[in-house]
Design a protein around this motif. Structure first.
Motif, PDB file in Angstrom:
ATOM      1  N   TYR A 106       0.909  -1.395   0.151  1.00  0.00           N
ATOM      2  CA  TYR A 106       0.090   0.023   0.114  1.00  0.00           C
ATOM      3  C   TYR A 106       0.817   1.291  -0.013  1.00  0.00           C
ATOM      4  O   TYR A 106       0.631   2.091  -0.725  1.00  0.00           O
ATOM      5  CB  TYR A 106      -0.881  -0.232   1.188  1.00  0.00           C
ATOM      6  CG  TYR A 106      -1.878   1.158   1.378  1.00  0.00           C
ATOM      7  CD1 TYR A 106      -3.129   1.354   0.615  1.00  0.00           C
ATOM      8  CD2 TYR A 106      -1.744   2.185   1.971  1.00  0.00           C
ATOM      9  CE1 TYR A 106      -3.910   2.284   0.687  1.00  0.00           C
ATOM     10  CE2 TYR A 106      -2.412   3.354   2.206  1.00  0.00           C
ATOM     11  CZ  TYR A 106      -3.591   3.495   1.459  1.00  0.00           C
ATOM     12  OH  TYR A 106      -4.371   4.330   1.356  1.00  0.00           O
ATOM     13  N   ILE A 110       0.499   3.674  -3.156  1.00  0.00           N
ATOM     14  CA  ILE A 110      -0.462   4.989  -2.724  1.00  0.00           C
ATOM     15  C   ILE A 110       0.827   6.238  -2.315  1.00  0.00           C
ATOM     16  O   ILE A 110       0.977   7.509  -2.780  1.00  0.00           O
ATOM     17  CB  ILE A 110      -1.432   5.030  -1.675  1.00  0.00           C
ATOM     18  CG1 ILE A 110      -2.475   3.987  -2.107  1.00  0.00           C
ATOM     19  CG2 ILE A 110      -1.958   6.282  -1.549  1.00  0.00           C
ATOM     20  CD1 ILE A 110      -3.184   4.055  -3.264  1.00  0.00           C
ATOM     21  N   CYS A 135      -5.991   6.063  -7.369  1.00  0.00           N
ATOM     22  CA  CYS A 135      -4.742   6.386  -6.565  1.00  0.00           C
ATOM     23  C   CYS A 135      -4.810   7.601  -5.908  1.00  0.00           C
ATOM     24  O   CYS A 135      -4.483   7.816  -4.683  1.00  0.00           O
ATOM     25  CB  CYS A 135      -3.505   5.791  -7.278  1.00  0.00           C
ATOM     26  SG  CYS A 135      -3.245   3.992  -7.726  1.00  0.00           S
ATOM     27  N   HIS A 138      -6.880   8.154  -3.201  1.00  0.00           N
ATOM     28  CA  HIS A 138      -6.382   7.405  -1.886  1.00  0.00           C
ATOM     29  C   HIS A 138      -5.308   8.347  -1.156  1.00  0.00           C
ATOM     30  O   HIS A 138      -5.316   8.357   0.019  1.00  0.00           O
ATOM     31  CB  HIS A 138      -6.045   6.154  -1.991  1.00  0.00           C
ATOM     32  CG  HIS A 138      -6.968   5.185  -1.951  1.00  0.00           C
ATOM     33  ND1 HIS A 138      -7.892   5.011  -2.958  1.00  0.00           N
ATOM     34  CD2 HIS A 138      -7.511   4.194  -1.053  1.00  0.00           C
ATOM     35  CE1 HIS A 138      -8.655   4.120  -2.576  1.00  0.00           C
ATOM     36  NE2 HIS A 138      -8.556   3.523  -1.457  1.00  0.00           N
ATOM     37  N   GLN A 139      -4.517   9.212  -2.361  1.00  0.00           N
ATOM     38  CA  GLN A 139      -3.650  10.088  -1.790  1.00  0.00           C
ATOM     39  C   GLN A 139      -4.152  11.161  -1.000  1.00  0.00           C
ATOM     40  O   GLN A 139      -3.904  11.675   0.142  1.00  0.00           O
ATOM     41  CB  GLN A 139      -2.785  10.751  -2.887  1.00  0.00           C
ATOM     42  CG  GLN A 139      -1.796   9.544  -3.295  1.00  0.00           C
ATOM     43  CD  GLN A 139      -0.692  10.201  -4.424  1.00  0.00           C
ATOM     44  OE1 GLN A 139      -1.200  11.132  -5.161  1.00  0.00           O
ATOM     45  NE2 GLN A 139       0.304   9.609  -4.434  1.00  0.00           N
ATOM     46  N   GLU A 142      -5.377   9.992   2.410  1.00  0.00           N
ATOM     47  CA  GLU A 142      -4.133   9.836   3.341  1.00  0.00           C
ATOM     48  C   GLU A 142      -3.569  11.240   3.895  1.00  0.00           C
ATOM     49  O   GLU A 142      -3.213  11.660   5.039  1.00  0.00           O
ATOM     50  CB  GLU A 142      -3.019   9.277   2.441  1.00  0.00           C
ATOM     51  CG  GLU A 142      -3.156   7.747   2.376  1.00  0.00           C
ATOM     52  CD  GLU A 142      -3.051   6.809   3.661  1.00  0.00           C
ATOM     53  OE1 GLU A 142      -2.539   7.499   4.626  1.00  0.00           O
ATOM     54  OE2 GLU A 142      -3.636   5.841   3.798  1.00  0.00           O
ATOM     55  N   LEU A 181     -14.507   8.997  -0.290  1.00  0.00           N
ATOM     56  CA  LEU A 181     -14.814   7.764  -0.178  1.00  0.00           C
ATOM     57  C   LEU A 181     -16.158   7.547  -0.797  1.00  0.00           C
ATOM     58  O   LEU A 181     -16.535   6.753  -1.695  1.00  0.00           O
ATOM     59  CB  LEU A 181     -14.736   7.240   1.136  1.00  0.00           C
ATOM     60  CG  LEU A 181     -13.599   6.352   1.741  1.00  0.00           C
ATOM     61  CD1 LEU A 181     -13.864   5.861   3.073  1.00  0.00           C
ATOM     62  CD2 LEU A 181     -13.172   5.368   0.857  1.00  0.00           C
ATOM     63  N   GLY A 213      -6.479  -0.647   0.820  1.00  0.00           N
ATOM     64  CA  GLY A 213      -6.852   0.262   1.942  1.00  0.00           C
ATOM     65  C   GLY A 213      -6.876  -0.242   3.460  1.00  0.00           C
ATOM     66  O   GLY A 213      -6.934   0.554   4.383  1.00  0.00           O
ATOM     67  N   SER A 216      -3.761   0.843   5.491  1.00  0.00           N
ATOM     68  CA  SER A 216      -3.382   2.331   5.894  1.00  0.00           C
ATOM     69  C   SER A 216      -3.198   2.589   7.286  1.00  0.00           C
ATOM     70  O   SER A 216      -4.019   2.350   8.183  1.00  0.00           O
ATOM     71  CB  SER A 216      -4.697   3.218   5.342  1.00  0.00           C
ATOM     72  OG  SER A 216      -4.651   4.572   5.786  1.00  0.00           O
ATOM     73  N   HIS A 316     -16.229   2.979   3.787  1.00  0.00           N
ATOM     74  CA  HIS A 316     -15.045   2.182   3.334  1.00  0.00           C
ATOM     75  C   HIS A 316     -15.625   0.702   3.336  1.00  0.00           C
ATOM     76  O   HIS A 316     -15.410   0.165   2.148  1.00  0.00           O
ATOM     77  CB  HIS A 316     -13.691   2.102   4.241  1.00  0.00           C
ATOM     78  CG  HIS A 316     -12.597   1.440   3.743  1.00  0.00           C
ATOM     79  ND1 HIS A 316     -11.668   0.631   4.638  1.00  0.00           N
ATOM     80  CD2 HIS A 316     -12.164   0.996   2.428  1.00  0.00           C
ATOM     81  CE1 HIS A 316     -10.726   0.277   3.667  1.00  0.00           C
ATOM     82  NE2 HIS A 316     -11.313   0.340   2.431  1.00  0.00           N
TER      83      HIS A 316
END
Length: 356
Positions: A106, A110, A135, A138-139, A142, A181, A213, A216, A316
C-alpha cells in the motif's frame, strides 16, 4: 519504463494468442535491461525520495510479472523464471535499503507513487484513468488523515493546545476523507475497477497479501487517538489484526503507533502485554485523558469526531463490499479464512458506545 511502457506491455500480452510466451518475453526484456547497466550501484546511491520511487517501480515490475504469469497460466517455476534473478535481486536490495515487506505494498502504490505527474498504473484507456483517479483519491484521503492526526497529537501532547480548534480540524479532515470515499462509492465503475484491482490482489505464487486500504497506518493512528480504548474493549481483533499483519503497513507510521501503544518497549517485535490481558490498555496513547479534563463541550466535539470516523469506516466497508463482493470478484487483501465484511467491521464501534 514502468510509467510509460508497462501498461502497453500488459495490454499486448492480454491481446496475444500466446500470453505465456508474451509474459516470458517481457521477463527476459526486463532482466536484460537490468543486466545491461549497474542498477544495483545506482540503487545503493539513490537519495530519498528517489529511492522510494525506484522501489515502487521495481515492485510494480515484480508484481506485474507474477500477476501476468498467473493470467497466462504459468507453472510456479515458469513464473519465477519470468520474474528473473536480476529483477528479484534488485527487489531484495530495494527492501534492504528501504525496509518493507517484499511485495508491492500500500505504501508503494499510494504513498510513494507520484500519481499526479507520472502515475504507475497497469491499464490503458478508461480503466487507466479510473486507476489513476483511484490512487489519487487515496492520496487525498491519506493527506486528510495526516492533518487529522497532527491535530489530535497537538491536543494530546501540547499542554496549552486549543482543544476546540484541534477537534474542529480533525472533524473537518475526517469529513473531507469521507467525501472522497463517497465519491468512490457513487461514481466508480465496478467493471473498470475490476480491470486494475486484480493487480493489487494476493501474489498467486507466494500467497503474500497485496496492497489494500486495509493497510493504511493513518487509519489505525486516527482510530487509536480517537477511540483506542473503546476499540480494544469492543473489537480487540482490530489490534490483533494490526499486529499480526504489521509488516504490510507503511513502517514509519505503524511503528510510531506501536510506540504510543507500548511505551518503554524496546524489543524488536511489538508484544504489548495489554493485548494479552496482562496489563491495562495504555490510555495515554489516546486523547481520552485530555478530554476528561476539559468538560462537556469538548467531550461533545470529540463525540462528533468519533461519529465522523465511524462514518468514514462504514463508508469504506460498504464501498469495498459493493465493488469486491457484490460483483463476485475474488477477495482482495484478506486471507481465505477471513471475509471482507468481518475484516472491515473490526474498525467499527458498535452503536451506542460510550464516548467518555
Amino acid at each position: 519504463m514502468v510509467a510509460d511502457q508497462l501498461p502497453h506491455c500488459i495490454a499486448e500480452i492480454k491481446r496475444s494468442k500466446r500470453p505465456d510466451e508474451g509474459v516470458k518475453d517481457l521477463g527476459r526484456s526486463i532482466n536484460a535491461m537490468i543486466a545491461s547497466a549497474d542498477y544495483e550501484v545506482q540503487l545503493l546511491n539513490l537519495p530519498q525520495p528517489e529511492l522510494a520511487i525506484a522501489k515502487t517501480d521495481i515492485h510494480y515490475l515484480v508484481n506485474c510479472a507474477y500477476q501476468m504469469s498467473a493470467f497466462a497460466g504459468l507453472h510456479p517455476i515458469e513464473a519465477e523464471l519470468a520474474v528473473g534473478e536480476e529483477l528479484s535481486r534488485l527487489a531484495r536490495l530495494s527492501c534492504d535499503r528501504k525496509p518493507s515487506i517484499e511485495v508491492l505494498s500500500y505504501e508503494d502504490m499510494i504513498l510513494a507513487n507520484p500519481v499526479q505527474s507520472d502515475p504507475r498504473v497497469y491499464c490503458l484507456g478508461a480503466a487507466g484513468v479510473e486507476e489513476r483517479d483511484f490512487c489519487l483519491g487515496h492520496q487525498l484521503i491519506e493527506s486528510d488523515l495526516q492533518l487529522a492526526i497532527d491535530a489530535l497529537l497537538e491536543l494530546r501532547d501540547t499542554a496549552d493546545a486549543d482543544a476546540r480548534q484541534c477537534l474542529a480540524v480533525c472533524l473537518e479532515r475526517l469529513k473531507s476523507a469521507n467525501y472522497v470515499l463517497t465519491r468512490f462509492y457513487e461514481h466508480m465503475s465496478p467493471d473498470l475497477f475490476g480491470q486494475f484491482r486484480v493487480f493489487y490482489g494476493k501474489n498467486p505464487y507466494t500467497n503474500r497479501l497485496g496492497p489494500s486500504g486495509r493497510f493504511s497506518a493513518r487509519v489505525v493512528a486516527v482510530s487509536v487517538l480517537l477511540v483506542g480504548e473503546d476499540l480494544f474493549q469492543q473489537k480487540p481483533q482490530f489490534y490483533w489484526d494490526v499486529y499480526r499483519l504489521s509488516e504490510y503497513y507503511p513502517q514509519g507510521c505503524i511503528n510510531e503507533v506501536f510506540r504510543w501503544l507500548s511505551p518503554g518497549n524496546t524489543s524488536a517485535e511489538p508484544t504489548p502485554t495489554w493485548l494479552e490481558g496482562e496489563a491495562e490498555f495504555p490510555r495515554t496513547a489516546t486523547i481520552s485523558p485530555v478530554i476528561e479534563r476539559l468538560g462537556d463541550e469538548i467531550a461533545k466535539l470529540r463525540a462528533s469526531c468519533v461519529d465522523a470516523l465511524d462514518q468514514f469506516t462504514r463508508m469504506h466497508r460498504i464501498t469495498a463490499l459493493k465493488h469486491m463482493v457484490e460483483p463476485g470478484r475474488p477477495i482482495i487483501g484478506v486471507e481465505g479464512s477471513e471475509s471482507v465484511e468481518a475484516v472491515l467491521s473490526q474498525r467499527l464501534l458498535t452503536r451506542g458506545a460510550s464516548l467518555s
